[in-house]
Design a protein around this motif. Structure first.
Motif, short mmCIF file in Angstrom:
data_model
loop_
_atom_site.label_atom_id
_atom_site.label_comp_id
_atom_site.label_asym_id
_atom_site.label_seq_id
_atom_site.Cartn_x
_atom_site.Cartn_y
_atom_site.Cartn_z
N LEU A 267 -28.89 -49.52 55.90
CA LEU A 267 -29.61 -49.56 57.19
C LEU A 267 -28.64 -49.58 58.36
O LEU A 267 -27.84 -50.51 58.49
N PRO A 268 -28.67 -48.56 59.23
CA PRO A 268 -27.77 -48.55 60.39
C PRO A 268 -28.08 -49.70 61.34
O PRO A 268 -29.23 -50.08 61.52
N GLY A 269 -27.05 -50.28 61.92
CA GLY A 269 -27.24 -51.33 62.90
C GLY A 269 -27.32 -52.72 62.34
O GLY A 269 -27.49 -53.69 63.07
N GLY A 270 -27.21 -52.84 61.01
CA GLY A 270 -27.25 -54.17 60.40
C GLY A 270 -28.60 -54.50 59.82
O GLY A 270 -29.64 -54.16 60.39
N ALA A 271 -28.58 -55.15 58.68
CA ALA A 271 -29.82 -55.46 57.96
C ALA A 271 -30.04 -56.97 57.92
O ALA A 271 -29.10 -57.75 57.89
N PRO A 272 -31.31 -57.39 57.89
CA PRO A 272 -31.60 -58.82 57.73
C PRO A 272 -31.28 -59.28 56.32
O PRO A 272 -31.26 -58.48 55.38
N ALA A 273 -31.02 -60.57 56.19
CA ALA A 273 -30.82 -61.15 54.86
C ALA A 273 -32.17 -61.23 54.15
O ALA A 273 -33.21 -61.38 54.79
N VAL A 274 -32.14 -61.10 52.84
CA VAL A 274 -33.37 -61.20 52.04
C VAL A 274 -33.33 -62.52 51.27
O VAL A 274 -32.35 -62.83 50.60
N ALA A 275 -34.40 -63.29 51.41
CA ALA A 275 -34.48 -64.59 50.74
C ALA A 275 -35.70 -64.63 49.84
O ALA A 275 -36.76 -64.06 50.16
N ARG A 276 -35.56 -65.29 48.72
CA ARG A 276 -36.66 -65.53 47.80
C ARG A 276 -36.99 -67.02 47.85
O ARG A 276 -36.17 -67.83 47.46
N GLN A 277 -38.19 -67.35 48.34
CA GLN A 277 -38.57 -68.74 48.51
C GLN A 277 -39.69 -69.11 47.54
O GLN A 277 -40.85 -68.77 47.76
N PRO A 278 -39.36 -69.81 46.45
CA PRO A 278 -40.44 -70.26 45.54
C PRO A 278 -41.40 -71.18 46.30
O PRO A 278 -40.97 -72.06 47.04
N HIS A 279 -42.67 -70.95 46.11
CA HIS A 279 -43.66 -71.76 46.83
C HIS A 279 -45.00 -71.60 46.16
O HIS A 279 -45.36 -70.51 45.72
N VAL A 280 -45.75 -72.68 46.07
CA VAL A 280 -47.12 -72.62 45.57
C VAL A 280 -48.05 -73.04 46.69
O VAL A 280 -47.65 -73.74 47.63
N MET A 281 -49.28 -72.61 46.60
CA MET A 281 -50.24 -72.84 47.67
C MET A 281 -50.40 -74.32 48.02
O MET A 281 -50.47 -75.17 47.14
#
Length: 326
Positions: A267-281
């Motif tokens: 992605l030109p211009g820089g990409a956001p970090a990707v996070a995986r957040q375990p979570h239950v309702m």
């Protein structure tokens, strides 16, 4: 017409049965008075009414003290979404209370974002009683200023600007908290089998508050990853989120998350970090969303209250596929 209370004063009962977890909570503003979180996917119908009774008993609250009921309306389990909707509309009718439906995907997203935003912020934890609460309060504060017609604009705090002390202090407090919130996208994923997911897109930032960017829908997971990339691609680099927080059925949807990560590498211009957040309702998230609607004077028709099925049940779909069936 009775004037709606501000959200921080509302006593709300919330419940959601759209996922594998039965989630319910009794809240007043940001305070959770009692909550239930039970992983009993195939027994929600047997447990939801006792859960409501337990919440009220634990908090010492009678139905007549409630200001409203918030119910998760899906999308999610076809049977599950019907349980919370049916119980909530029955209670609303019996107790003569307003009812509001809230998106299960949005509740899942806001809960996961709240947890993720609170990680690694010791200063916020010390000064606000919890980093997650501080982040959520900053976002809610920005939304309240906007709702009152006040722009979260630092120029209004310039020296010599004419404004009441209380207004100035409130704005400065909100802006200080807003600056500490990392601009994020939140992407909830509920597995829908066959390479599909129930999903949507939300954005959270201290300045803009909590916003919906894409509607709830069932989507091909690989197409959804590409759509998220394309949305980032046409967004000015300075306006992109700093991170994308995925939550929900992470393991089942790992392929699409990894696909997005590979696309972001170029992605030109820089990409956001990707996070995986375990979570239950959590019931508290459904209550927060419901409180926002109730505080705005909104209410759904209890008799016409229905969940968001998003797609036909598999049995119905197969029936319609049979030759000669209408």
């Amino acid at each position: 017409m009775q004037r709606a209370k501000p959200s921080e004063e509302l006593l709300v009962l919330a419940l959601d049965t759209s996922t594998a977890v039965l989630a319910a909570a009794l809240t007043r503003g940001g305070e959770v008075l009692a909550s239930v979180q039970s992983p009993a996917e195939r027994n929600h119908s047997a447990h939801v009414v006792p859960a409501v009774q337990k919440l009220l008993a634990d908090a010492g609250i009678s139905p007549g003290q409630l200001d409203g009921i918030a119910a998760g309306i899906g999308p999610g389990s076809y049977t599950g979404v019907r349980i919370a909707a049916s119980v909530a509309k029955t209670l609303a009718w019996a107790w003569k209370l307003p009812i509001v439906g809230v998106s299960t995907l949005e509740a899942l997203a806001v809960g996961a974002w709240r947890e993720h935003a609170g990680q690694g912020s010791e200063a916020a934890a010390a000064s606000h009683g919890g980093a997650a609460d501080a982040a959520a309060s900053a976002v809610a504060g920005s939304m309240e200023l906007a709702g009152a017609g006040v722009q979260a604009d630092p120029d209004r705090d310039r020296p010599g600007a004419a404004q009441p002390d209380t207004d100035r202090n409130q704005r400065r407090t909100v802006l200080a908290g807003a600056d500490a919130v990392v601009a994020s996208w939140a992407v909830p994923l509920i597995d829908a089998r066959r390479g599909q997911a129930y999903t949507a897109l939300f954005a959270a930032s201290g300045r803009e508050g909590w916003q919906r960017l894409e509607t709830d829908a069932i989507r091909l997971a690989s197409d959804w990853a590409r759509r998220l990339y394309e949305r980032l691609e046409i967004t000015n680099a300075a306006e992109r989120p700093e991170r994308i927080v995925f939550t929900g059925d992470l393991e089942k949807q790992e392929g699409s998350i990894s696909l997005l990560e590979s696309l972001l590498a170029g992605l030109p211009g820089g990409a956001p970090a990707v996070a995986r957040q375990p979570h239950v309702m959590e019931g508290r998230s459904a209550a927060w969303l419901g409180s926002r609607r109730l505080a705005g004077g909104e209410a759904d028709d209890a008799h016409a209250f229905v969940p968001n099925y998003t797609q036909l049940a598999e049995a119905e779909a197969k029936l319609l596929e049979k030759p000669g069936e209408a």
